[in-house]
Design a protein around this motif. Structure first.
Motif, PDB file in Angstrom:
ATOM      1  N   VAL A  29       0.869  -1.212  -0.071  1.00 33.37           N
ATOM      2  CA  VAL A  29      -0.087   0.028  -0.029  1.00 33.37           C
ATOM      3  C   VAL A  29       1.038   1.196  -0.007  1.00 33.37           C
ATOM      4  O   VAL A  29       1.789   1.317   0.951  1.00 33.37           O
ATOM      5  N   VAL A  30       0.623   2.125  -0.798  1.00 32.82           N
ATOM      6  CA  VAL A  30       1.275   3.450  -0.994  1.00 32.82           C
ATOM      7  C   VAL A  30       0.383   4.415  -0.407  1.00 32.82           C
ATOM      8  O   VAL A  30      -0.631   4.678  -1.152  1.00 32.82           O
ATOM      9  N   ALA A  31       0.750   4.971   0.642  1.00 30.40           N
ATOM     10  CA  ALA A  31       0.131   6.133   1.260  1.00 30.40           C
ATOM     11  C   ALA A  31       0.639   7.356   1.086  1.00 30.40           C
ATOM     12  O   ALA A  31       2.012   7.685   1.273  1.00 30.40           O
ATOM     13  N   ILE A  32       0.075   8.506   0.521  1.00 29.02           N
ATOM     14  CA  ILE A  32       0.532   9.788  -0.059  1.00 29.02           C
ATOM     15  C   ILE A  32      -0.405  10.563   1.217  1.00 29.02           C
ATOM     16  O   ILE A  32      -1.552  10.975   0.996  1.00 29.02           O
ATOM     17  N   ASP A  33       0.552  11.636   1.846  1.00 27.10           N
ATOM     18  CA  ASP A  33      -0.232  12.796   2.543  1.00 27.10           C
ATOM     19  C   ASP A  33       1.151  13.533   3.101  1.00 27.10           C
ATOM     20  O   ASP A  33       2.178  13.190   3.220  1.00 27.10           O
ATOM     21  N   THR A  34       0.714  14.693   3.059  1.00 23.26           N
ATOM     22  CA  THR A  34       1.570  15.909   3.695  1.00 23.26           C
ATOM     23  C   THR A  34       1.026  16.647   4.760  1.00 23.26           C
ATOM     24  O   THR A  34      -0.330  16.581   4.894  1.00 23.26           O
ATOM     25  N   ARG A  35       1.546  17.603   5.279  1.00 19.79           N
ATOM     26  CA  ARG A  35       1.206  18.218   6.434  1.00 19.79           C
ATOM     27  C   ARG A  35      -0.243  18.973   6.474  1.00 19.79           C
ATOM     28  O   ARG A  35      -0.822  18.944   5.047  1.00 19.79           O
ATOM     29  N   ARG A  36      -0.877  18.942   7.569  1.00 16.89           N
ATOM     30  CA  ARG A  36      -2.019  18.712   7.817  1.00 16.89           C
ATOM     31  C   ARG A  36      -2.528  17.388   7.378  1.00 16.89           C
ATOM     32  O   ARG A  36      -3.637  17.523   6.863  1.00 16.89           O
ATOM     33  N   TYR A  37      -1.769  16.434   8.038  1.00 16.34           N
ATOM     34  CA  TYR A  37      -2.325  15.050   7.752  1.00 16.34           C
ATOM     35  C   TYR A  37      -3.715  14.748   7.904  1.00 16.34           C
ATOM     36  O   TYR A  37      -4.424  14.875   9.016  1.00 16.34           O
ATOM     37  N   GLU A  38      -4.330  14.151   6.877  1.00 17.98           N
ATOM     38  CA  GLU A  38      -5.883  13.705   7.100  1.00 17.98           C
ATOM     39  C   GLU A  38      -5.729  12.360   8.067  1.00 17.98           C
ATOM     40  O   GLU A  38      -5.124  11.409   7.595  1.00 17.98           O
ATOM     41  N   VAL A  55       3.708  -0.955   3.812  1.00 16.36           N
ATOM     42  CA  VAL A  55       3.238   0.347   3.508  1.00 16.36           C
ATOM     43  C   VAL A  55       4.600   1.268   3.005  1.00 16.36           C
ATOM     44  O   VAL A  55       5.516   1.232   3.805  1.00 16.36           O
ATOM     45  N   VAL A  56       4.250   2.039   1.915  1.00 18.43           N
ATOM     46  CA  VAL A  56       5.226   2.719   1.647  1.00 18.43           C
ATOM     47  C   VAL A  56       4.582   4.080   1.772  1.00 18.43           C
ATOM     48  O   VAL A  56       3.385   4.352   1.322  1.00 18.43           O
ATOM     49  N   ALA A  57       5.384   4.974   2.687  1.00 19.02           N
ATOM     50  CA  ALA A  57       4.891   6.345   2.783  1.00 19.02           C
ATOM     51  C   ALA A  57       5.509   7.387   1.982  1.00 19.02           C
ATOM     52  O   ALA A  57       6.681   7.501   2.007  1.00 19.02           O
ATOM     53  N   LEU A  63       8.846  13.198  10.420  1.00 14.18           N
ATOM     54  CA  LEU A  63       8.246  13.456  11.742  1.00 14.18           C
ATOM     55  C   LEU A  63       6.355  12.930  11.193  1.00 14.18           C
ATOM     56  O   LEU A  63       5.706  12.983  12.080  1.00 14.18           O
ATOM     57  N   SER A  64       6.413  13.002   9.897  1.00 11.11           N
ATOM     58  CA  SER A  64       4.783  12.556   9.380  1.00 11.11           C
ATOM     59  C   SER A  64       4.515  11.438  10.229  1.00 11.11           C
ATOM     60  O   SER A  64       5.219  10.290  10.725  1.00 11.11           O
ATOM     61  N   PRO A  65       3.083  11.437  10.545  1.00 11.43           N
ATOM     62  CA  PRO A  65       2.313  10.323  11.394  1.00 11.43           C
ATOM     63  C   PRO A  65       2.446   9.113  10.288  1.00 11.43           C
ATOM     64  O   PRO A  65       2.137   7.858  10.778  1.00 11.43           O
ATOM     65  N   LEU A  66       2.784   9.135   9.210  1.00 10.35           N
ATOM     66  CA  LEU A  66       2.759   8.049   8.280  1.00 10.35           C
ATOM     67  C   LEU A  66       4.151   7.191   8.111  1.00 10.35           C
ATOM     68  O   LEU A  66       4.080   6.113   7.958  1.00 10.35           O
ATOM     69  N   VAL A  67       5.072   7.806   8.693  1.00  9.27           N
ATOM     70  CA  VAL A  67       6.440   7.152   8.638  1.00  9.27           C
ATOM     71  C   VAL A  67       6.488   6.122   9.782  1.00  9.27           C
ATOM     72  O   VAL A  67       7.158   5.164   9.533  1.00  9.27           O
ATOM     73  N   PRO A  68       6.198   6.285  11.026  1.00  2.50           N
ATOM     74  CA  PRO A  68       6.098   5.098  11.983  1.00  2.50           C
ATOM     75  C   PRO A  68       5.636   3.950  11.407  1.00  2.50           C
ATOM     76  O   PRO A  68       4.399   3.597  11.246  1.00  2.50           O
TER      77      PRO A  68
END
Length: 138
Positions: A29-38, A55-57, A63-68
């Motif tokens: 799963v490739v998840a794409i999101d940037t600041r003001r994360y949904e 998962v590929v972020a 520091l994005s919540p997608l990274v951990p």
């Protein structure tokens, strides 16, 4: 378009959750999101990880919540010339990923793309535009 079993999901969140319910250890799963994360994107990535999928972020900071918990994270710049974030970096990364998939699936991907193009032409999906130049255009 390059492989079977690949889909794009961007909402609504309930549909994404339903789709991810079928993921497992063989899925990515490739998840794409940037600041003001949904929230729903972060939760969808967590759901995919929970089902065993890789998962590929693609995001803007480590520091994005997608990274951990992601198996890989690709960082992109979002600063644009105007008041809005730019997605140019993210689209470039997605393009590079697609090119890598196409290179690995070389013959199969080419055949799939040619079949799809042929079907679209046969369905009359494209508008024929004849470019006529005049002296004024030059």
């Amino acid at each position: 378009q390059l492989r079977d079993g690949v889909s794009l999901r961007y909402g609504p969140p309930t549909e994404v959750a339903r789709e991810l319910a079928g993921t497992g250890r063989r899925d990515v799963v490739v998840a794409i999101d940037t600041r003001r994360y949904e929230r729903w994107v972060v939760e969808a990535a967590a759901q995919a990880r929970g089902s065993g999928a890789s998962v590929v972020a693609i995001t803007d900071t480590p520091l994005s919540p997608l990274v951990p918990g992601s198996d890989a994270h690709l960082l992109v710049r979002v600063v644009g010339a105007g008041p809005f974030d730019s997605l140019t970096g993210a689209m470039s990364v997605v393009n590079a990923l697609a090119a890598g998939v196409a290179a690995r699936a070389h013959l199969g991907a080419g055949m799939r793309l040619r079949r799809a193009e042929k079907a679209l032409v046969a369905a009359g999906s494209f508008v024929d535009v004849l470019m006529k130049t005049t002296d004024e255009d030059l």
